[in-house]
Design a protein around this motif. Structure first.
Motif, mmCIF file in Angstrom:
data_model
loop_
_atom_site.group_PDB
_atom_site.id
_atom_site.type_symbol
_atom_site.label_atom_id
_atom_site.label_comp_id
_atom_site.label_asym_id
_atom_site.label_seq_id
_atom_site.Cartn_x
_atom_site.Cartn_y
_atom_site.Cartn_z
ATOM 1 N N GLN A 280 33.436 9.555 2.891
ATOM 2 C CA GLN A 280 33.956 10.317 1.825
ATOM 3 C C GLN A 280 35.241 10.460 1.470
ATOM 4 N N VAL A 281 35.693 10.943 0.390
ATOM 5 C CA VAL A 281 37.139 10.881 0.121
ATOM 6 C C VAL A 281 37.380 12.229 -0.582
ATOM 7 N N GLN A 282 38.687 12.774 0.038
ATOM 8 C CA GLN A 282 38.993 14.222 -0.436
ATOM 9 C C GLN A 282 40.443 13.896 -1.138
ATOM 10 N N LEU A 283 40.566 14.711 -2.291
ATOM 11 C CA LEU A 283 41.572 14.352 -3.174
ATOM 12 C C LEU A 283 42.230 16.105 -3.259
ATOM 13 N N VAL A 284 43.368 16.181 -2.920
ATOM 14 C CA VAL A 284 44.116 17.669 -3.344
ATOM 15 C C VAL A 284 45.466 17.355 -4.157
ATOM 16 N N GLU A 285 45.481 17.870 -5.243
ATOM 17 C CA GLU A 285 46.680 17.705 -6.306
ATOM 18 C C GLU A 285 47.317 18.813 -5.969
ATOM 19 N N SER A 286 48.870 18.407 -6.539
ATOM 20 C CA SER A 286 49.773 19.723 -6.418
ATOM 21 C C SER A 286 50.696 19.279 -7.428
ATOM 22 N N GLY A 287 51.644 20.080 -7.743
ATOM 23 C CA GLY A 287 52.929 19.869 -8.549
ATOM 24 C C GLY A 287 52.914 20.218 -10.115
ATOM 25 N N GLY A 288 51.651 20.721 -10.385
ATOM 26 C CA GLY A 288 51.616 21.519 -11.643
ATOM 27 C C GLY A 288 52.349 22.723 -12.014
ATOM 28 N N GLY A 289 52.510 23.079 -13.209
ATOM 29 C CA GLY A 289 53.509 24.390 -13.415
ATOM 30 C C GLY A 289 53.343 24.392 -14.962
ATOM 31 N N VAL B 295 44.363 20.873 -17.300
ATOM 32 C CA VAL B 295 44.071 20.777 -16.036
ATOM 33 C C VAL B 295 44.252 19.268 -15.489
ATOM 34 N N TYR B 296 45.071 18.571 -14.625
ATOM 35 C CA TYR B 296 45.130 17.447 -14.426
ATOM 36 C C TYR B 296 44.421 17.071 -13.171
ATOM 37 N N HIS B 297 43.591 16.150 -12.993
ATOM 38 C CA HIS B 297 42.751 15.865 -11.913
ATOM 39 C C HIS B 297 43.154 14.440 -11.310
ATOM 40 N N CYS B 298 43.159 14.087 -9.927
ATOM 41 C CA CYS B 298 43.029 12.576 -9.711
ATOM 42 C C CYS B 298 41.761 12.660 -9.412
ATOM 43 N N ALA B 299 41.678 10.968 -9.071
ATOM 44 C CA ALA B 299 40.047 10.592 -8.925
ATOM 45 C C ALA B 299 40.262 9.204 -8.422
ATOM 46 N N THR B 300 39.279 8.807 -7.440
ATOM 47 C CA THR B 300 39.230 7.463 -6.903
ATOM 48 C C THR B 300 37.966 6.967 -7.116
ATOM 49 N N SER B 301 37.777 5.460 -7.171
ATOM 50 C CA SER B 301 36.808 4.604 -7.372
ATOM 51 C C SER B 301 36.422 3.658 -6.374
ATOM 52 N N SER B 302 35.381 3.418 -6.009
ATOM 53 C CA SER B 302 35.151 2.225 -4.917
ATOM 54 C C SER B 302 34.388 1.202 -5.678
ATOM 55 N N MET B 303 34.074 1.413 -6.908
ATOM 56 C CA MET B 303 33.438 0.280 -8.048
ATOM 57 C C MET B 303 34.115 -0.436 -8.638
ATOM 58 N N SER B 304 33.971 -1.531 -9.282
ATOM 59 C CA SER B 304 34.690 -1.982 -10.197
ATOM 60 C C SER B 304 34.268 -1.606 -11.651
ATOM 61 N N GLN C 283 40.336 19.045 -7.226
ATOM 62 C CA GLN C 283 40.160 20.152 -8.132
ATOM 63 C C GLN C 283 40.979 20.277 -9.213
ATOM 64 N N GLY C 284 41.979 19.739 -9.366
ATOM 65 C CA GLY C 284 42.908 19.807 -10.325
ATOM 66 C C GLY C 284 44.227 20.646 -10.141
ATOM 67 N N THR C 285 45.220 20.366 -11.123
ATOM 68 C CA THR C 285 46.227 21.479 -10.953
ATOM 69 C C THR C 285 46.678 21.410 -12.500
ATOM 70 N N GLN C 286 47.102 22.865 -12.777
ATOM 71 C CA GLN C 286 47.339 23.075 -14.097
ATOM 72 C C GLN C 286 48.736 22.871 -14.699
ATOM 73 N N VAL C 287 48.748 22.226 -15.675
ATOM 74 C CA VAL C 287 49.925 21.863 -16.453
ATOM 75 C C VAL C 287 50.159 22.477 -17.640
ATOM 76 N N THR C 288 51.291 23.435 -17.990
ATOM 77 C CA THR C 288 51.334 24.087 -19.093
ATOM 78 C C THR C 288 52.616 23.732 -19.754
ATOM 79 N N VAL C 289 52.659 23.174 -21.110
ATOM 80 C CA VAL C 289 53.780 22.990 -21.667
ATOM 81 C C VAL C 289 54.022 23.849 -23.118
ATOM 82 N N SER C 290 55.038 24.652 -23.013
ATOM 83 C CA SER C 290 55.270 25.728 -23.899
ATOM 84 C C SER C 290 56.112 25.263 -24.990
ATOM 85 N N SER C 291 55.957 25.474 -26.225
ATOM 86 C CA SER C 291 56.690 24.994 -27.365
ATOM 87 C C SER C 291 58.022 25.685 -27.522
#
Length: 124
Positions: A1-10, A93-102, A116-124
Motif C-alpha cells: 500500500q502506498v501513502q501520499l501526502v501533498e503540501s505547498g498549496g496556498g 484542489v491538487y492531488h498527487c497519484a501513483t500507479s503500478s499499472m501500465s 488527500q489534496g492541497t488547495q491552490v487558489t489564484v486570485s485575479s
C-alpha cells in the motif's frame, strides 16, 4: 500500500508561482507512474501532468503546458509540481497519484493511490 501526502498549496495572485510537494511512502517499489490531477468545485477530476517512474515519459495537459513542470526526487520518494504564471482557472484542489499499472498516463483510472489534496487558489 502506498501513502501520499501533498503540501505547498496556498493563495497566490495571477502570474505568481507555487511549488507543490508530494511525499510517497509505503510499498513504493512497484510504482510505474506518478502524476498530478486537480479538481475544482462542481468539476470532474482533471489530469494535469504525469511522469513514468524512470522519467522516460512525461505528459502535460494542454492547459498547463509551458507553465507547469513535474519533477521528482527518487531518493527522497518525492514528487513535485512547479507551477508558474498561475491563472484563476488553475484554482482547484491538487492531488498527487501513483500507479503500478501500465496504460495511458493521463487516465485517472490507471492510478490506485491518491493523496488527500492541497488547495491552490489564484486570485485575479
Amino acid at each position: 500500500q502506498v501513502q501520499l501526502v501533498e503540501s505547498g498549496g496556498g493563495l497566490v495572485q495571477t502570474g505568481g508561482s507555487l511549488r507543490l510537494s508530494c511525499i510517497v511512502s509505503g510499498r513504493t517499489t512497484g510504482i510505474h507512474a506518478m502524476g498530478w490531477f486537480r479538481q475544482a468545485p462542481e468539476n470532474d477530476r482533471e489530469f494535469v501532468c504525469a511522469t513514468s517512474r524512470i522519467g522516460s515519459d512525461t505528459l502535460y495537459a494542454e492547459a498547463v503546458q509551458g507553465r507547469f513542470r513535474i519533477f521528482k526526487d527518487n531518493a527522497k520518494n518525492a514528487l513535485y509540481l512547479q507551477m508558474d504564471n498561475l491563472k484563476p482557472e488553475d484554482t482547484a484542489v491538487y492531488h498527487c497519484a501513483t500507479s503500478s499499472m501500465s496504460g495511458v498516463l493521463s487516465s485517472p483510472y490507471r492510478y490506485e493511490s491518491w493523496g488527500q489534496g492541497t488547495q491552490v487558489t489564484v486570485s485575479s
